[in-house]
Design a protein around this motif. Sequence first.
Motif, PDB file in Angstrom:
ATOM      1  N   LYS A 270       0.842  -1.185   0.000  1.00  0.00           N
ATOM      2  CA  LYS A 270       0.000   0.000   0.000  1.00  0.00           C
ATOM      3  C   LYS A 270       0.881   1.240   0.000  1.00  0.00           C
ATOM      4  O   LYS A 270       1.949   1.243   0.595  1.00  0.00           O
ATOM      5  CB  LYS A 270      -0.897   0.019   1.242  1.00  0.00           C
ATOM      6  CG  LYS A 270      -1.903  -1.104   1.284  1.00  0.00           C
ATOM      7  CD  LYS A 270      -2.768  -1.001   2.509  1.00  0.00           C
ATOM      8  CE  LYS A 270      -3.750  -2.144   2.562  1.00  0.00           C
ATOM      9  NZ  LYS A 270      -4.575  -2.116   3.756  1.00  0.00           N
ATOM     10  N   ASP A 271       0.421   2.278  -0.668  1.00  0.00           N
ATOM     11  CA  ASP A 271       1.129   3.552  -0.623  1.00  0.00           C
ATOM     12  C   ASP A 271       0.928   4.174   0.742  1.00  0.00           C
ATOM     13  O   ASP A 271      -0.173   4.165   1.287  1.00  0.00           O
ATOM     14  CB  ASP A 271       0.589   4.520  -1.687  1.00  0.00           C
ATOM     15  CG  ASP A 271       1.050   4.173  -3.086  1.00  0.00           C
ATOM     16  OD1 ASP A 271       2.102   3.519  -3.218  1.00  0.00           O
ATOM     17  OD2 ASP A 271       0.368   4.571  -4.037  1.00  0.00           O
ATOM     18  N   ARG A 272       2.002   4.707   1.288  1.00  0.00           N
ATOM     19  CA  ARG A 272       1.943   5.401   2.573  1.00  0.00           C
ATOM     20  C   ARG A 272       1.756   6.881   2.279  1.00  0.00           C
ATOM     21  O   ARG A 272       2.500   7.460   1.489  1.00  0.00           O
ATOM     22  CB  ARG A 272       3.244   5.184   3.341  1.00  0.00           C
ATOM     23  CG  ARG A 272       3.293   5.894   4.680  1.00  0.00           C
ATOM     24  CD  ARG A 272       4.649   5.666   5.360  1.00  0.00           C
ATOM     25  NE  ARG A 272       4.808   6.499   6.518  1.00  0.00           N
ATOM     26  CZ  ARG A 272       4.373   6.204   7.738  1.00  0.00           C
ATOM     27  NH1 ARG A 272       3.749   5.067   7.940  1.00  0.00           N
ATOM     28  NH2 ARG A 272       4.568   7.018   8.760  1.00  0.00           N
ATOM     29  N   PRO A 273       0.756   7.503   2.904  1.00  0.00           N
ATOM     30  CA  PRO A 273       0.615   8.949   2.710  1.00  0.00           C
ATOM     31  C   PRO A 273       1.874   9.663   3.201  1.00  0.00           C
ATOM     32  O   PRO A 273       2.436   9.300   4.237  1.00  0.00           O
ATOM     33  CB  PRO A 273      -0.581   9.330   3.579  1.00  0.00           C
ATOM     34  CG  PRO A 273      -1.261   8.050   3.927  1.00  0.00           C
ATOM     35  CD  PRO A 273      -0.235   6.961   3.825  1.00  0.00           C
ATOM     36  N   ILE A 274       2.338  10.641   2.453  1.00  0.00           N
ATOM     37  CA  ILE A 274       3.518  11.390   2.870  1.00  0.00           C
ATOM     38  C   ILE A 274       3.182  12.865   2.912  1.00  0.00           C
ATOM     39  O   ILE A 274       2.322  13.352   2.189  1.00  0.00           O
ATOM     40  CB  ILE A 274       4.725  11.128   1.947  1.00  0.00           C
ATOM     41  CG1 ILE A 274       4.386  11.446   0.493  1.00  0.00           C
ATOM     42  CG2 ILE A 274       5.213   9.696   2.085  1.00  0.00           C
ATOM     43  CD1 ILE A 274       5.565  11.367  -0.445  1.00  0.00           C
ATOM     44  N   GLY A 275       3.854  13.569   3.788  1.00  0.00           N
ATOM     45  CA  GLY A 275       3.653  15.001   3.937  1.00  0.00           C
ATOM     46  C   GLY A 275       3.660  15.367   5.406  1.00  0.00           C
ATOM     47  O   GLY A 275       3.573  14.512   6.285  1.00  0.00           O
ATOM     48  N   ALA A 276       3.788  16.634   5.665  1.00  0.00           N
ATOM     49  CA  ALA A 276       3.814  17.116   7.042  1.00  0.00           C
ATOM     50  C   ALA A 276       3.255  18.527   7.091  1.00  0.00           C
ATOM     51  O   ALA A 276       3.300  19.265   6.110  1.00  0.00           O
ATOM     52  CB  ALA A 276       5.241  17.100   7.586  1.00  0.00           C
TER      53      ALA A 276
ATOM     54  N   ARG B 181       3.187  17.659  12.389  1.00  0.00           N
ATOM     55  CA  ARG B 181       2.294  16.499  12.315  1.00  0.00           C
ATOM     56  C   ARG B 181       2.418  15.890  10.925  1.00  0.00           C
ATOM     57  O   ARG B 181       2.312  16.584   9.922  1.00  0.00           O
ATOM     58  CB  ARG B 181       0.853  16.917  12.588  1.00  0.00           C
ATOM     59  CG  ARG B 181      -0.111  15.766  12.613  1.00  0.00           C
ATOM     60  CD  ARG B 181      -1.515  16.241  13.028  1.00  0.00           C
ATOM     61  NE  ARG B 181      -2.426  15.144  13.052  1.00  0.00           N
ATOM     62  CZ  ARG B 181      -2.645  14.344  14.092  1.00  0.00           C
ATOM     63  NH1 ARG B 181      -1.989  14.541  15.201  1.00  0.00           N
ATOM     64  NH2 ARG B 181      -3.506  13.368  14.024  1.00  0.00           N
ATOM     65  N   SER B 182       2.647  14.575  10.901  1.00  0.00           N
ATOM     66  CA  SER B 182       2.744  13.877   9.620  1.00  0.00           C
ATOM     67  C   SER B 182       1.347  13.527   9.117  1.00  0.00           C
ATOM     68  O   SER B 182       0.371  13.550   9.878  1.00  0.00           O
ATOM     69  CB  SER B 182       3.582  12.601   9.760  1.00  0.00           C
ATOM     70  OG  SER B 182       2.849  11.611  10.446  1.00  0.00           O
ATOM     71  N   MET B 183       1.255  13.188   7.854  1.00  0.00           N
ATOM     72  CA  MET B 183      -0.025  12.793   7.256  1.00  0.00           C
ATOM     73  C   MET B 183      -0.595  11.545   7.919  1.00  0.00           C
ATOM     74  O   MET B 183      -1.789  11.312   7.864  1.00  0.00           O
ATOM     75  CB  MET B 183       0.151  12.540   5.752  1.00  0.00           C
ATOM     76  CG  MET B 183       0.508  13.765   4.945  1.00  0.00           C
ATOM     77  SD  MET B 183      -0.807  14.969   4.831  1.00  0.00           S
ATOM     78  CE  MET B 183      -1.922  14.096   3.735  1.00  0.00           C
ATOM     79  N   THR B 184       0.258  10.762   8.552  1.00  0.00           N
ATOM     80  CA  THR B 184      -0.197   9.531   9.199  1.00  0.00           C
ATOM     81  C   THR B 184      -0.459   9.723  10.695  1.00  0.00           C
ATOM     82  O   THR B 184      -0.743   8.774  11.394  1.00  0.00           O
ATOM     83  CB  THR B 184       0.834   8.410   9.006  1.00  0.00           C
ATOM     84  OG1 THR B 184       2.088   8.836   9.544  1.00  0.00           O
ATOM     85  CG2 THR B 184       0.988   8.047   7.542  1.00  0.00           C
ATOM     86  N   GLY B 185      -0.328  10.974  11.176  1.00  0.00           N
ATOM     87  CA  GLY B 185      -0.650  11.255  12.573  1.00  0.00           C
ATOM     88  C   GLY B 185       0.534  11.315  13.513  1.00  0.00           C
ATOM     89  O   GLY B 185       0.355  11.532  14.709  1.00  0.00           O
ATOM     90  N   GLY B 186       1.746  11.129  13.011  1.00  0.00           N
ATOM     91  CA  GLY B 186       2.919  11.268  13.876  1.00  0.00           C
ATOM     92  C   GLY B 186       3.098  12.725  14.285  1.00  0.00           C
ATOM     93  O   GLY B 186       2.777  13.635  13.514  1.00  0.00           O
ATOM     94  N   GLU B 187       3.581  12.947  15.487  1.00  0.00           N
ATOM     95  CA  GLU B 187       3.757  14.309  15.984  1.00  0.00           C
ATOM     96  C   GLU B 187       5.117  14.465  16.646  1.00  0.00           C
ATOM     97  O   GLU B 187       5.627  13.527  17.255  1.00  0.00           O
ATOM     98  CB  GLU B 187       2.675  14.651  17.009  1.00  0.00           C
ATOM     99  CG  GLU B 187       1.280  14.655  16.435  1.00  0.00           C
ATOM    100  CD  GLU B 187       0.213  15.013  17.457  1.00  0.00           C
ATOM    101  OE1 GLU B 187       0.552  15.265  18.642  1.00  0.00           O
ATOM    102  OE2 GLU B 187      -0.965  15.038  17.075  1.00  0.00           O
TER     103      GLU B 187
END
Length: 138
Positions: free
Chosen positions: A5-11, A24-30
């Motif tokens: 699966k493609d992982r969403p990228i961006g911040a 905050r990353s597109m996947t919810g990392g902070e």
Amino acid sequence: MADLKDRPIGATASLGKTGYPAIRSMTGGELEIVTGPTQPGFNPLDLLLASLAACMSMSARIAAREIGLAHSFQGVVVAVSGEKAANEPSRFIGFTVEFVFQGALDLEQQQAIAHRAEEICTVSNSLAVRPTLVIGKA
């Protein structure tokens, strides 16, 4: 590999009138940014260098597999440093990427892995790309 699966990228960086940015990353990392010289944590330059180190380490493992050296590759530690320009504009003028390989790899094999890792690494391939600026669409 068909089920990858493609992982969403961006911040996104949020900054108030005072304080430091919160990322905050597109996947919810902070994570919180720090800029004081004695504060533990990451500043924006650390994040750039950390991104290059992480990408090169993962790319080295991929490269070892591609080259047929996965059986001898036991791991790698990648340390990245950057040299800042003395004049404007503020920027890095060079990066040093140091590989320390674990496993039964001779110097020629280590060099082959490192060079292939640089070719594979999305971060190293992206460092020369200028960003496109968009106003009002965060």
